[in-house]
Design an enzyme around this catalytic site. Structure first.
Site, short mmCIF file in Angstrom:
data_model
loop_
_atom_site.label_atom_id
_atom_site.label_comp_id
_atom_site.label_asym_id
_atom_site.label_seq_id
_atom_site.Cartn_x
_atom_site.Cartn_y
_atom_site.Cartn_z
N GLU B 139 0.81 -1.22 0.00
CA GLU B 139 0.00 0.00 0.00
C GLU B 139 0.84 1.26 0.00
OE1 GLU B 139 -0.69 -2.48 1.86
OE2 GLU B 139 -2.70 -3.04 1.26
N HIS B 208 -10.08 -5.24 10.72
CA HIS B 208 -10.77 -5.03 9.46
C HIS B 208 -12.05 -4.24 9.64
CE1 HIS B 208 -7.99 -8.23 8.55
NE2 HIS B 208 -8.15 -7.96 7.27
#
Lengths: 395, 403
Positions: B139, B208
């Site tokens: 990322e 998450h």
């Protein structure tokens, strides 16, 4: 012990240079006409990893030699002037000086066009200059004046020049490498046959994002050239104390690499030319420039607590990039000693004039606090710290 | 969850004849747009006093009905097409990629796999590998690459498979994305869109289920928007891509399968505007993303108890649409903020400060902010339910405020 070990490595490339100067048969004599080509040998051969190294012979001309000398002298003088301005407290904050490493900026510029992109970290004053910047902009930005290229809002670590293809100027170590691979991606996307040189230091070479970006660049065949300016010290830590494998040109593994003597402008020029051709055909390549900085990491670092003064003066005597060009100019009888001294005096005056001009420029207006936050604002009210004196609607 | 709130949006589009010059999209919205202009083929819908008055008048005549706007979806309800929220996002994305060759998408599994939430399904086959790029799991670097590409003029859309993963790219988003326009003295613009699903899902675990709005909100130079219906998802996606500023578009994992009928014509929404979901008189409820649906559920109960809440979906998380919010506060004098963000330093906290600073004199009661608990989201279903705000809590908060 430790310091002497690195010291001897740094002084190594000297002997081939002297042999080169004493063996005039390798160099062709010119009658100092500007366009005749001269062939120069680089100080040492290139060391390659996963590729064929380019040849040691570099063609140049008297005009190029003279321009190299002048540009590097200008950069050197600019950095020394910045040093005194910092000590006079006209430049504040962080100031990272590039003297000693000028050959990298000058050699790279000679090998590429303005359409190719360069992006580097915070040691960016000289690279900005080589990409077409002018001295007044540099000093004004360093002193926080409006005439600076970032309107005084960037500072020493944020020099940019869009027309020159110079993308900065970044403060966070290593963050510019993914940006550089993004520039290369955009070049591949628009299919315009240009390359990007993403420069970083030996300290940044241990950043994970570098390897992430290298992986993506190699996967997607991006025309990215990663240039490690190895000045052997990451802030105050010597390279052998920070990296298990200080052979930075080999760290790309599947990506080819080239180790270059970064104090020799012609070696840099040859390597960059080679790298550009390679990157356009085969994807990324790593160049390691073996160079040295005379100043400490920044102005707040004396630079002598982690290395000896003997080492610094040793490198200055034996490998200084400007001295190398001076010797070449003299041995090829392109310029005389007095001519070169005159150039240096002229450069000094140029820098002094630029500083006084920059000092005349005013500080940015308080309303500029809120300009350029967004491309177009939304009538949102923004305030200065006290919420009374400074009030603006985002323009 | 899928078809529960069909047609709940009060932002009914006008018929195709009212349209706006596309140039006007770039100007500050509240001053220059006029809905009665008929030019060009794109129109920007903005909720403004015009719509508000009509709705409240209607409100006085009808028996209070929680989903008051049902009756308004008259003429345009038959036109348009029905789709799910992720399809609306895809439609917006595809239209923009068609329109501008500089738009490209990068993210994990967006290409050949079609996107982990199917937002980019079919795009790689249509546009090729250079425009829909599968990245490795890195990322930090691919967000940096997107920003570098944006500096040269490309318009990349970076997808985080889950917003939480973008924490790895925080340095790039904060320092390079947000600040480059300022530190370069205006030389470089970064027209990047960073999007991805976030929020608490169905027992996805703590890492998450993160809400990153609160972490990103203080970065100067970026804009943040949160979509909640297929209609505003498509409009905001298109607006974000067309914007010259870096925009972070927050989607929600549980809202991807919402179905709604959206217009066939092309439309772009304004990035800095809030949406009036349900006009009312007694109290202003400010919300965004998934909590909008919890609020509307609570509104049903509230209406049956005789209250008349005004529900505003703030949509624009940075900067806040203080104009719409202010008009509402001046009318109702009570504010309840319902959000999914954490209590400490969340969007609600900033909104409370902003409203107090600007509209203090108009408030009859202190602002109440209902947000998620300051805990990592637990896995167990019952516990997870209690970390986010439930409709029952909203109802009791309104009752307390309106005493």
């Amino acid at each position: 012990m430790a310091l002497s070990r690195s010291g001897s490595n740094l002084l190594k490339p000297i002997s081939p240079f002297f042999s080169c100067a004493r063996a005039p048969s390798i160099l062709s004599r010119s009658i100092s006409s500007s366009n005749d080509s001269i062939t120069v040998e680089t100080s040492i051969p290139f060391t390659a990893h996963n590729c064929e190294p380019p040849s040691r012979s570099v063609t140049t001309s008297a005009a190029e030699l003279r321009s190299f000398f002048r540009d590097m002298a200008l950069m050197r003088r600019m950095e020394i002037a910045a040093d005194s301005l910092y000590k006079a407290k006209l430049i504040r904050g962080f100031c990272h000086l590039y003297d000693g490493q000028e050959a990298v900026a000058v050699g790279m510029e000679a090998a590429i066009t303005r359409k190719d992109c360069i992006i580097t970290a915070y040691r960016d004053h000289c690279t900005f200059l080589s990409r077409g910047g002018n001295l007044v902009e540099v000093f004004a930005e360093l002193m926080g004046r409006r005439a600076g290229m970032s309107n005084g809002k960037g500072g020493s670590m944020h020099f940019y020049r869009k027309e020159g293809g110079f993308y900065g100027g970044h403060g966070i170590v290593g963050a510019q490498v993914p940006l550089g691979c993004g520039l290369a991606f955009a070049q591949k996307y628009s299919k315009d046959e240009n390359v990007t040189f993403a420069m970083y230091g030996d300290g940044a070479a241990n950043q994970g994002q570098l390897f992430e970006a290298l992986n993506i660049a190699a996967l997607w065949d991006l025309p990215a050239i990663l240039v490690c300016e190895n000045n052997h010290y990451g802030m105050g830590t010597a390279e052998w104390r920070a990296a298990k494998s200080p052979a930075y040109y080999k760290r790309g593994d599947y990506v080819p690499g080239l180790k270059v003597d970064g104090m020799d402008a012609f070696a840099v020029k040859q390597a960059c030319k080679f790298a550009k051709e390679h990157a356009l055909k085969n994807g990324p390549i790593i160049l390691e420039m073996d160079t040295y900085r005379y100043h400490g990491h920044s102005m707040s670092d004396p630079g002598s607590t982690y290395r000896t003064r003997d080492e610094i003066s040793g490198v200055r005597q034996e490998r200084d990039p400007i001295e190398r060009i001076r010797k070449l100019l003299l041995s090829h009888e392109i310029s005389t000693e007095t001519e070169l001294k005159d150039i240096e005096k002229e450069v000094r005056k140029e820098v002094d004039n630029a500083i006084s001009k920059a000092k005349e420029s005013e500080m940015p207006d308080p309303s500029e606090l809120f300009t350029n936050v967004y491309v177009k604002g939304f009538g949102v009210e923004a305030y200065g710290a006290d919420r009374k004196e400074l009030r603006a609607t985002l323009p | 969850m899928a078809t529960l709130f069909q047609g709940v949006g009060a932002v009914t589009p006008f018929s195709a004849s009212s349209s706006l010059d596309s140039n006007k999209l770039l100007l500050p919205s509240r001053k220059s747009l006029s809905i009665s202009d008929s030019r060009g083929s794109i129109f920007v819908y903005r909720s403004d006093a015009l719509n508000l008055k009509a709705a409240t008048r209607k409100q006085d005549l009808l028996i209070p009905n929680a989903v008051a706007t049902k009756g308004e979806t008259s003429t345009s309800a038959k036109s348009g097409h029905e789709l799910l929220l992720f399809e609306a996002l895809r439609e917006g994305l595809e239209e923009e990629m068609e329109r501008d060759p500089r738009v490209c998408v990068m993210g994990e599994d967006v290409g050949h796999y079609g996107g982990s939430y199917k937002v980019t399904k079919g795009l790689a086959e249509k546009y090729g590998d250079l425009r829909v790029l599968d990245t490795p799991i890195a990322e930090n670097s691919f967000t940096g690459m997107g920003i570098g590409a944006a500096m040269t003029g490309l318009r990349p859309i970076v997808e985080g498979m889950n917003m939480g993963f973008l924490l790895l790219a925080f340095n790039q988003i904060s320092n390079n994305c947000g600040m480059l326009h300022y530190t370069s003295g205006g030389q470089f613009t970064i027209p990047i869109v960073i999007r991805g699903p976030g929020g608490v899902g169905r027992q996805l675990g703590a890492e998450h289920s993160q809400r990153l709005e609160s972490y990103f909100q203080s970065i100067p130079g970026i804009q943040m928007v949160a979509c909640s219906t297929p209609y505003n998802a498509k409009g905001l996606m298109k607006a974000a891509i067309r914007s010259e500023n870096p925009v972070i578009l927050f989607e929600h994992v549980l809202l991807y399968n919402l179905k709604e009928r959206i217009p066939d014509e092309e439309y772009v929404l304004s990035l800095e505007e809030a949406e009036m979901v349900r006009p009312g008189e007694h109290i202003t409820i400010l919300t965004y993303s998934r909590m909008r649906y919890h609020v509307m559920q609570a509104a049903k109960t509230l209406v049956n108890k005789g209250y008349d809440p005004e529900v505003i979906d703030i949509r624009s998380l940075k900067p806040f649409d203080l104009y719409t919010i202010g008009c509402s506060v001046k009318k109702t004098h009570r504010v309840l903020i319902v959000e999914e963000c954490m209590r400490t330093g969340g969007i609600g906290a900033s909104l409370t400060a902003a409203i107090t600073e600007n509209f203090h004199d108009y408030l009859d009661a202190p602002i109440v902010c209902l947000s998620s608990q300051d805990v990592p989201t637990p896995y167990a279903g019952t516990l997870e339910e209690w970390t986010v705000v439930q409709p029952a809590q909203i109802v009791s908060a309104v009752e307390q405020l309106c005493q």
